[in-house]
Scaffold this active site. Structure first.
Site, PDB file in Angstrom:
ATOM      1  N   HIS A   1      -1.097  -9.477 -17.683  1.00  8.07           N
ATOM      2  CA  HIS A   1      -0.245  -8.385 -18.150  1.00  8.07           C
ATOM      3  C   HIS A   1       1.169  -8.916 -18.380  1.00  8.07           C
ATOM      4  CE1 HIS A   1       1.484  -8.188 -14.170  1.00  8.07           C
ATOM      5  NE2 HIS A   1       0.329  -7.842 -13.616  1.00  8.07           N
TER       6      HIS A   1
ATOM      7  N   HIS B  66       2.935 -11.292 -15.868  1.00  8.01           N
ATOM      8  CA  HIS B  66       2.487 -12.684 -15.916  1.00  8.01           C
ATOM      9  C   HIS B  66       3.120 -13.409 -17.102  1.00  8.01           C
ATOM     10  CE1 HIS B  66      -1.238 -10.757 -13.926  1.00  8.01           C
ATOM     11  NE2 HIS B  66      -0.475 -11.267 -12.974  1.00  8.01           N
TER      12      HIS B  66
ATOM     13  N   CYS C  48      -4.931  -6.116   3.948  1.00  6.88           N
ATOM     14  CA  CYS C  48      -4.881  -5.419   2.652  1.00  6.88           C
ATOM     15  C   CYS C  48      -5.512  -6.324   1.596  1.00  6.88           C
ATOM     16  CB  CYS C  48      -3.447  -5.069   2.262  1.00  6.88           C
ATOM     17  SG  CYS C  48      -3.338  -4.459   0.559  1.00  6.88           S
TER      18      CYS C  48
ATOM     19  N   CYS D 231      -3.212  -7.190  -1.489  1.00  8.28           N
ATOM     20  CA  CYS D 231      -2.261  -8.301  -1.281  1.00  8.28           C
ATOM     21  C   CYS D 231      -2.991  -9.567  -0.846  1.00  8.28           C
ATOM     22  CB  CYS D 231      -1.267  -7.986  -0.159  1.00  8.28           C
ATOM     23  SG  CYS D 231      -0.250  -6.556  -0.398  1.00  8.28           S
TER      24      CYS D 231
ATOM     25  N   CYS E 122      -0.321   0.356   2.527  1.00  8.09           N
ATOM     26  CA  CYS E 122       0.410  -0.787   1.976  1.00  8.09           C
ATOM     27  C   CYS E 122       1.340  -0.248   0.886  1.00  8.09           C
ATOM     28  CB  CYS E 122      -0.570  -1.789   1.380  1.00  8.09           C
ATOM     29  SG  CYS E 122       0.202  -2.920   0.221  1.00  8.09           S
TER      30      CYS E 122
ATOM     31  N   HIS F  94       0.221  -1.425  -2.715  1.00  2.38           N
ATOM     32  CA  HIS F  94      -1.074  -1.019  -3.292  1.00  2.38           C
ATOM     33  C   HIS F  94      -1.474   0.415  -2.977  1.00  2.38           C
ATOM     34  CE1 HIS F  94      -1.139  -5.435  -3.470  1.00  2.38           C
ATOM     35  NE2 HIS F  94      -1.693  -5.183  -4.637  1.00  2.38           N
TER      36      HIS F  94
ATOM     37  N   LYS G 224       6.539   2.031 -13.104  1.00  2.00           N
ATOM     38  CA  LYS G 224       5.630   0.922 -12.821  1.00  2.00           C
ATOM     39  C   LYS G 224       4.473   0.998 -13.818  1.00  2.00           C
ATOM     40  CE  LYS G 224       3.088  -1.129  -9.212  1.00  2.00           C
ATOM     41  NZ  LYS G 224       2.186  -1.197  -8.250  1.00  2.00           N
TER      42      LYS G 224
ATOM     43  N   LYS H 115      -2.471   1.890 -15.412  1.00  2.00           N
ATOM     44  CA  LYS H 115      -3.451   2.339 -16.411  1.00  2.00           C
ATOM     45  C   LYS H 115      -3.517   3.855 -16.434  1.00  2.00           C
ATOM     46  CE  LYS H 115      -6.226  -1.770 -16.718  1.00  2.00           C
ATOM     47  NZ  LYS H 115      -6.988  -2.553 -15.803  1.00  2.00           N
TER      48      LYS H 115
END
Ligand code: MSP
Length: 545
Positions: free
Chosen positions: A21, A24, A130, A133, A147, A150, A301, A304
């Site tokens: 994405h 990256h 988690c 992570c 977390c 997440h 953030k 999807k």
């Protein structure tokens, strides 16, 4: 340790549980810009990126789509490679942690070295984990029992593990970070890490039972245990250089890393765990850890379910790799969070690429073609056409008023650009380029070569020579950001003859360009299209050129 004459830069290795994405892509771009800059300066450079392919997260994602883990990571790693190629990343290696030839030997060698030091011991881990992570958690890491990254409650696990004596290195790590021996950029992140270690750090699990996580590197000499995925992943930074193998030339030449680029979410692994592992193995430590922010999309953030995930490939396909690279480098701050939206992209593209850079190149080329058939020779008295620099524009330029373009480049522009690049302030370095583009535009407006040609041919050629000279250096500075565009600029201005002593252009034979460097674009996705900003009014005479 001897000072090595080389430069080694890495990105994090990206989870191959899905395709890449924007985050990256951004990380790869930052590393690429610095790597290209260093190579231009003649520094032997190694730029590493790759994919993190082991662990529970990958295994679960593969199962969901009914694929075996190897086929699944092969598929996703290829998507990362495709993206990096499409955006012209110049990485020297793409490491994959499932690569038994390239990655495993180094990882196993480092494990053994740490074991020999006596820093690995067997124990039982009982606590929280988690999977998002791939990290062990304590209650204080959680927000409302979940977390924070997440938004899921970690799982309770109890298992036999190998542990690494992280706590043994706490004091040394504090000293190394405090003294900037390991420099964490920006400063606020350094303080965060110091606070974390000072709170007290415990030993960490270094392996997981194979029966639970059957997808990883087997612990040497210990059937039934696989390396913990973060330990496996961090090893990539030296396995990729051939550490622990017969072919360790790159390790000798490039280690230690000059820069590890990572997001703030994974800083503790790089600033605390990794240096402790290296201390244990008595290996040199990375010099800088560059912590970038998170990219949001339309202020939120990327997710999807919100439907605001930006597909980097879509932008590259529609507008080309250089425009995409330009936007990320110039519009997202390298040390803080930044926002991506189509509207911002289109506005920045039209203002700075289509109008700013593209227009400057095409109007200059047109004038040289029409008045001089493209041949522009250096005149002796070029200092007689002064470039006016606003006093506040560049640090220390008060005395530069009234000097020529070559002098201004040498004494004001390049030093400032280089200072920013050396400090990894890539956004500000790009600002210097565009300020200079603005100065060249102002130079045309001031001297009006399109009018002057009727009165003074000699002086007009002189002025155009100065602009072409300026464009040559725009190309030099643009290389790390937009490598294809730099080549196009140089082809268009057609440097005919270089001053061998100074490495600067003397005469030009410009080439007609058929297509604009950057054609103007319009918003596609917004329901009611906003009017795109119009170019600044151009002197009418030029339109007749
Ligand atoms: N595999 C681990 C890293 C191991 S390094 C030895 C990992 N992978 S990741 O795919 O989740 O993230 C890789 C990098 O991308 C991290 O540095 C992370 O901060 C970064 N980014 C993930 N999402 C991002 C944004 N939205 N914006 C910018 N960078 C982001 O963690």
């Amino acid at each position: 340790m001897e000072k090595k004459n080389s430069f080694y830069i890495t990105t994090a290795i990206h989870y191959a549980n899905a395709g890449p994405h924007l985050g990256h892509a951004y990380e790869g771009l930052l590393a690429d810009i610095v790597a290209r800059y260093k190579r231009e300066k003649g520094m032997p450079t190694f730029f590493l990126t790759g994919t993190d392919e082991h662990g529970d997260k990958i295994l679960r994602s593969a199962k969901k789509v009914d694929m075996g883990p190897q086929a699944f990571v092969d598929m996703n790693a290829q998507k990362f490679k495709d993206l990096y190629e499409a955006m012209s990343l110049s990485n020297d290696e793409f490491i994959r942690t499932s690569d038994q030839k390239k990655h495993w030997p180094g990882a196993i060698a480092l494990w053994n070295t740490i074991k020999e030091t006596g820093d690995i011991y067997k124990g039982v881990y009982k606590g929280l984990y988690c999977v998002g992570c791939e990290a062990f958690k304590t209650e204080k890491d959680l927000v409302d029992g979940k977390c924070p990254d997440h938004k899921i409650a970690p799982e309770e696990i109890e298992e036999e593990n190998y542990f690494f004596k992280l706590s043994k290195y706490a004091d040394e790590i504090i000293k190394l970070i405090e003294s900037d021996t390991i420099r964490i950029l920006p400063e606020a992140r350094k303080n965060e890490m110091l606070a974390l270690v000072k709170e007290g750090i415990e030993d960490i699990s270094f392996s997981r039972p194979e029966r639970d996580i059957p997808w990883g590197i087997p612990v040497p000499g210990e059937p039934g245990q696989n390396m913990y995925v973060w330990c496996d992943a961090l090893f990539n930074y030296i396995s990729a250089l051939g550490y622990g193998t017969e072919h360790d030339e790159n390790f000798k030449k490039f280690w230690p890393a000059d820069v590890h680029i990572v997001g703030k979410d994974i800083l503790r692994f790089h600033a605390i765990f990794w240096p402790a592992m290296l201390l244990s193995a008595k290996l040199p430590l990375p010099k800088n850890i560059w912590v970038h922010g998170m990219i949001t999309s339309d202020g939120q953030k990327m997710s999807k379910s919100i439907g605001n995930v930006v597909d980097p490939m879509e932008y590259i396909r529609d507008y080309g790799p250089d425009a995409f690279r330009y936007f990320l480098a110039r519009e997202i701050p390298p040390f803080e969070d930044g926002d991506f939206s189509e509207e911002k992209f289109v506005t920045a593209y039209n203002a700075n690429l289509a109008n700013g850079l593209g227009n400057l190149v095409s109007r200059t080329i047109k004038m040289t073609q029409t008045y001089f058939g493209g041949t522009i020779k250096k005149k002796e008295e070029y200092v007689d056409v002064p470039l006016l620099i606003r006093r506040d524009l560049f640090k220390g330029t008060e005395y530069l008023q009234g000097y020529s373009i070559p002098y201004t480049i040498e004494w004001a522009i390049l030093p400032e650009y280089q200072e920013k690049m050396e400090a990894f302030e890539v956004q500000q370095a790009a600002d210097v380029i565009w300020k200079f583009i603005g100065l060249l535009d102002g130079y045309i407006t001031k001297h009006e070569p399109f009018k002057l040609i009727k009165e003074d041919r000699e002086k007009t050629e002189n002025i155009l020579w100065n602009i072409l000279y300026g464009l040559y250096f725009v190309g030099v500075m643009v290389v790390p950001f937009m490598p294809d565009t730099a080549k196009k600029i140089w082809t268009a201005i057609g440097v005919d003859n270089m001053d061998e002593k100074y490495g600067t252009p003397l005469s030009f034979q410009t080439q007609q360009i058929d297509e604009a460097l950057f054609a103007r674009i319009e918003l596609k996705k917004i329901e009611e299209p906003q009017p795109v900003p119009q170019p600044d009014s151009q002197p009418t005479e030029e339109g007749q050129v």
